[in-house]
Design a protein around this motif. Sequence first.
Motif, short mmCIF file in Angstrom:
data_model
loop_
_atom_site.label_atom_id
_atom_site.label_comp_id
_atom_site.label_asym_id
_atom_site.label_seq_id
_atom_site.Cartn_x
_atom_site.Cartn_y
_atom_site.Cartn_z
N LEU A 121 0.84 -1.21 0.00
CA LEU A 121 0.00 0.00 0.00
C LEU A 121 0.87 1.25 0.00
O LEU A 121 0.57 2.22 -0.68
CB LEU A 121 -0.88 0.03 1.25
N LEU A 122 1.95 1.21 0.77
CA LEU A 122 2.86 2.36 0.82
C LEU A 122 3.46 2.63 -0.56
O LEU A 122 3.68 3.78 -0.94
CB LEU A 122 3.98 2.13 1.84
N ASP A 123 3.73 1.54 -1.32
CA ASP A 123 4.30 1.70 -2.67
C ASP A 123 3.44 2.61 -3.54
O ASP A 123 3.95 3.41 -4.31
CB ASP A 123 4.35 0.34 -3.40
N GLU A 124 2.12 2.42 -3.44
CA GLU A 124 1.25 3.12 -4.39
C GLU A 124 0.55 4.33 -3.76
O GLU A 124 -0.28 4.97 -4.37
CB GLU A 124 0.24 2.15 -5.00
N PHE A 125 0.89 4.63 -2.51
CA PHE A 125 0.25 5.75 -1.81
C PHE A 125 0.83 7.08 -2.30
O PHE A 125 2.02 7.16 -2.59
CB PHE A 125 0.46 5.59 -0.31
N PRO A 126 0.00 8.13 -2.41
CA PRO A 126 0.53 9.43 -2.85
C PRO A 126 1.67 9.90 -1.94
O PRO A 126 1.48 10.04 -0.74
CB PRO A 126 -0.68 10.38 -2.72
N ALA A 149 -0.18 7.92 8.97
CA ALA A 149 -1.25 7.07 9.51
C ALA A 149 -1.02 5.61 9.11
O ALA A 149 -1.14 4.69 9.93
CB ALA A 149 -2.61 7.55 9.01
N LEU A 150 -0.68 5.38 7.84
CA LEU A 150 -0.42 4.02 7.36
C LEU A 150 0.76 3.41 8.08
O LEU A 150 0.73 2.24 8.50
CB LEU A 150 -0.15 4.03 5.85
N TRP A 151 1.82 4.22 8.21
CA TRP A 151 3.03 3.70 8.84
C TRP A 151 2.81 3.38 10.32
O TRP A 151 3.23 2.34 10.81
CB TRP A 151 4.21 4.68 8.68
#
Length: 170
Positions: free
Chosen positions: A20-25, A34-36
């Motif tokens: 998800l981090l790969d394709e996150f803006p 937040a994701l991390w």
Amino acid sequence: MDITDEILHQHGEQRRHFALLDEFPRDDVEGLAALWNRLAIFLETHAEGEERFFYPALLKLETGAADADSASEEVEDAVKDHNEIRDAVRKASELEVGSDAWWEAVTEARIANDDHMAEEERQDLADFRRHADLQTRHDIAVQFIVYENQHARGIRPVDRDPEAYVEENS
Ligand SMILES: [Fe+2]
Ligand SMILES: [Fe+2]
């Protein structure tokens, strides 16, 4: 419920979170943070749950699978890996989210985690599937899941001495 299925499934989720981090803006710093944060908590409670409930049971088997000669070898290795993952996660969490240094640290955590998951799946989980009875696999899954859910807001990660851990739990 089966702890070997649960761990395997969560490894898939961890891979997905990194993807998800790969394709996150990349300019959405708040979103990245937040994701991390959620992934960091996930990695830490997963590792701590394994150390509390799974590895002690694996050590009782004293068998070994694939390229590991014994359960103690598997577990010593795993705890060493967990320390590396914890260190990388800690490093990333101290850096400015979205900076080059942060991305580098996230990649370090990913590499450490990918290497560890592959080994854990090939050795530890395989060993447990082959040698632990279904009731034990169920009981440990219940303890593991309860622990993770009780600590969904995060824990203070603590590195462990791999040799001392194996000695204490053997
Ligand atoms: Fe794991
Ligand atoms: Fe692990």
